[in-house]
Design an enzyme around this catalytic site. Structure first.
Site, PDB file in Angstrom:
ATOM      1  N   GLU A   1     -11.493  10.631  -3.757  1.00 44.29           N
ATOM      2  CA  GLU A   1     -11.619  10.983  -2.489  1.00 44.29           C
ATOM      3  C   GLU A   1     -11.173  12.228  -1.656  1.00 44.29           C
ATOM      4  O   GLU A   1     -10.782  12.710  -1.692  1.00 44.29           O
ATOM      5  CB  GLU A   1     -11.600   9.152  -1.856  1.00 44.29           C
ATOM      6  CG  GLU A   1     -11.539   9.221  -0.594  1.00 44.29           C
ATOM      7  CD  GLU A   1     -10.429   8.131   0.059  1.00 44.29           C
ATOM      8  OE1 GLU A   1      -9.718   7.673   0.511  1.00 44.29           O
ATOM      9  OE2 GLU A   1     -10.884   7.263  -1.135  1.00 44.29           O
TER      10      GLU A   1
ATOM     11  N   LYS B   1     -11.675  14.964   0.618  1.00 47.56           N
ATOM     12  CA  LYS B   1     -11.270  15.122   1.742  1.00 47.56           C
ATOM     13  C   LYS B   1     -10.644  16.841   2.077  1.00 47.56           C
ATOM     14  O   LYS B   1      -9.935  17.204   2.687  1.00 47.56           O
ATOM     15  CB  LYS B   1     -10.066  14.689   2.514  1.00 47.56           C
ATOM     16  CG  LYS B   1     -10.563  12.770   1.733  1.00 47.56           C
ATOM     17  CD  LYS B   1      -9.141  11.666   2.637  1.00 47.56           C
ATOM     18  CE  LYS B   1      -9.975  10.668   2.436  1.00 47.56           C
ATOM     19  NZ  LYS B   1      -8.770   9.503   2.568  1.00 47.56           N
TER      20      LYS B   1
ATOM     21  N   GLU C   1      -7.585  -2.883   2.547  1.00 48.30           N
ATOM     22  CA  GLU C   1      -6.972  -0.997   3.073  1.00 48.30           C
ATOM     23  C   GLU C   1      -6.631  -0.944   4.745  1.00 48.30           C
ATOM     24  O   GLU C   1      -5.573  -0.744   5.258  1.00 48.30           O
ATOM     25  CB  GLU C   1      -7.312  -0.267   2.382  1.00 48.30           C
ATOM     26  CG  GLU C   1      -6.584   0.967   3.132  1.00 48.30           C
ATOM     27  CD  GLU C   1      -7.674   2.320   2.555  1.00 48.30           C
ATOM     28  OE1 GLU C   1      -6.816   3.724   2.483  1.00 48.30           O
ATOM     29  OE2 GLU C   1      -7.767   2.511   1.276  1.00 48.30           O
TER      30      GLU C   1
ATOM     31  N   GLU D   1      -8.221  11.798  12.735  1.00 46.99           N
ATOM     32  CA  GLU D   1      -7.208  10.533  13.507  1.00 46.99           C
ATOM     33  C   GLU D   1      -5.438  11.106  14.358  1.00 46.99           C
ATOM     34  O   GLU D   1      -5.150  11.696  14.476  1.00 46.99           O
ATOM     35  CB  GLU D   1      -6.341  10.447  11.947  1.00 46.99           C
ATOM     36  CG  GLU D   1      -5.245   8.923  12.211  1.00 46.99           C
ATOM     37  CD  GLU D   1      -5.390   8.403  11.124  1.00 46.99           C
ATOM     38  OE1 GLU D   1      -4.154   7.251  11.408  1.00 46.99           O
ATOM     39  OE2 GLU D   1      -4.845   8.994  10.076  1.00 46.99           O
TER      40      GLU D   1
ATOM     41  N   LYS E   1       0.843  -1.697  -0.080  1.00 50.39           N
ATOM     42  CA  LYS E   1       0.279  -0.202  -0.036  1.00 50.39           C
ATOM     43  C   LYS E   1       0.815   1.244   0.259  1.00 50.39           C
ATOM     44  O   LYS E   1       1.929   1.714   0.157  1.00 50.39           O
ATOM     45  CB  LYS E   1      -0.607  -0.267   1.364  1.00 50.39           C
ATOM     46  CG  LYS E   1      -2.082   1.566   1.185  1.00 50.39           C
ATOM     47  CD  LYS E   1      -2.126   1.297   2.847  1.00 50.39           C
ATOM     48  CE  LYS E   1      -2.632   2.992   2.752  1.00 50.39           C
ATOM     49  NZ  LYS E   1      -3.623   2.916   3.916  1.00 50.39           N
TER      50      LYS E   1
END
Length: 448
Positions: free
Chosen positions: A434, A438, A300, A256, A203
């Site tokens: 995406e 964001k 993911e 986060e 990834k």
């Protein structure tokens, strides 16, 4: 103000700190009159801090920047004359790190070193047990009498703050400049997917930057107030380097957490896998269910959760994983798994920050190859984007978030950042969409 680089703490760097409980002021009014560098930190289940000026500044560069800051801070805190009245008002250092261990000297990051933390000269802290005013001083001339006099003066100043009035509307966006075209983005994603399918990567997170020109200078106090209304459960922060002309403000509302350490208890989590919000409750739930069932997003997410557990394992006597859920924010929904650990021995929070940064949610796997891909692919400097921001205290406790949903503002311009995780079945067009999604948390607070 003491400006302290790694290995340069003078023996006379004596710290004096005093605090008093006060009536809660308007934090927007206080931030508006605060001296540069201004500091803001607010997080779920934590005290809210707004700092003015710097009694001391710690900075470092290079791959040893985490250790350098820790060692410099330990020397600073070792000579403390502290009377705070409550833990939340005790001296804390606020700041963060650059994403990469090399120097970033391009705009808009020219005023941001590899690591920088400030001890606010004056701070207001809103905690569970009330609101506190703290004054700190560092240096050979720091003494209790002058600090207590400053404390009394600042208490009067804050009591006399004017009503800031209604929160101002966003400044308006005049133009936008992207760092990458859709064609270049598609080529970059396809190249990354090829490397993943060939086994070189599992990834990689690729990001974009968006430079905006504004109709007028952005008001950081008003912008943060609007973010607080829309994203009350996010980690909201403001970091400003002193001496930058014009003043640079790095701010954000990130969902986060990187890590929180209190004693031997560690809290972190995996946040990866994204979809939008629906226009109706039915559509919203349908999107959430699609996110839960998505093999691409589940894969993911699992990569991130597994890697965090592996990163913590050498430091912990136990690592526990909670139940995966969907975390809903104003514009997006994410898969989230809480992770907690018990340390096998005392560890400074910066040791944990160094061990966890960058998580696969912002870097990739394997870490070295992912970082190499990021450097080779992204046509801009990440600077402090997607890097650790937060605070720590004399005991080595602290709280850090990952600086996502963030931007750097200077006068009438702001540069925004956003990224997505690329795995084997990533589609370039969907990943592009995406990224645009964001941008919305910050872009919505800039567009009139």
């Amino acid at each position: 103000m003491e400006s302290l680089r790694s290995g340069e703490v003078p023996g006379s760097a004596h710290l004096v700190s005093r605090a008093v409980q006060i009536d809660s002021p308007s934090f927007r009014a206080w931030l508006d009159v605060a001296d540069t560098p201004r500091t803001v930190w607010t997080a779920p289940s934590e005290a809210t801090v707004v700092g003015s000026g710097a009694a001391a500044t710690l900075s470092a560069d290079g791959p040893d920047r985490f250790t350098a800051i820790q060692e410099t801070a330990e020397t600073l805190f070792s000579s403390g004359d502290v009377h705070a009245g409550t833990e939340a008002a005790c001296p804390r250092l606020f700041g963060g790190f650059a994403f990469h261990d090399r120097d970033e000297d391009g705009a808009p990051w020219d005023a941001f070193p590899g690591a920088r933390f400030v001890l606010p000269r004056v701070q207001v802290t809103e905690a569970e047990n009330g609101t506190w005013l703290t004054v700190n001083a560092v240096g050979p001339d720091a003494d209790a009498e002058s600090v207590e006099a400053r404390l009394a003066a600042e208490q009067e100043r804050i009591a006399d703050l004017p009503d800031p009035g209604p929160v101002a509307e966003p400044p308006g966006v005049v133009s936008r400049t992207r760092t990458m075209s859709t064609a270049d983005w598609r080529e970059s994603v396809e190249a990354a997917v090829e490397r993943i399918r060939a086994g070189d990567l599992q990834k990689v997170v690729l990001a974009q930057a968006l430079r905006t020109e504004l109709a007028r200078e952005v008001s950081i106090p008003d912008l943060l107030a609007r973010l607080a209304d829309t994203y009350p459960d996010c980690y909201r922060f403001l970091v400003e380097p002193e001496g930058a002309e014009p003043r640079a403000s790095f701010f954000g509302a990130t969902p986060e957490r990187l890590v929180k350490r209190r004693g031997r208890t560690v809290e972190t989590g995996a946040l990866a896998g994204t979809t939008g919000r629906g226009d109706t409750p039915t559509e919203d739930e349908w999107l959430a269910e699609e996110l839960r069932d998505s093999e691409k997003n589940a894969h993911e997410h699992q990569l991130v959760a597994d890697a965090i557990r592996e990163q913590l394992a050498p430091l912990a006597s136990s690592v526990r994983t909670g139940e995966r859920s969907v975390r809903r924010l104003a514009t997006v929904q994410h898969l989230f798994t809480p992770i907690t650990a018990t340390l096998s021995r005392d560890q400074h929070v910066l040791s944990l920050v160094e061990a966890l940064h960058p998580t696969p949610a912002v870097g990739g796997l394997p870490p070295e190859r992912a970082l190499e891909t990021i450097r080779d692919t992204e046509p801009f400097d990440r600077g402090w984007y997607a890097a650790p921001v937060g605070w720590f205290d004399a005991a080595g406790n602290g709280s850090f978030a990952v600086a996502l949903r963030s931007a750097v503002a200077r006068e009438t311009s702001a540069t925004l950042f956003a990224g997505v995780g690329i795995v084997a079945d990533s589609d370039p067009d969907r990943e592009w969409d995406e990224v645009q999604l964001k941008y919305r948390p910050i872009l919505d607070e800039l567009e009139a």
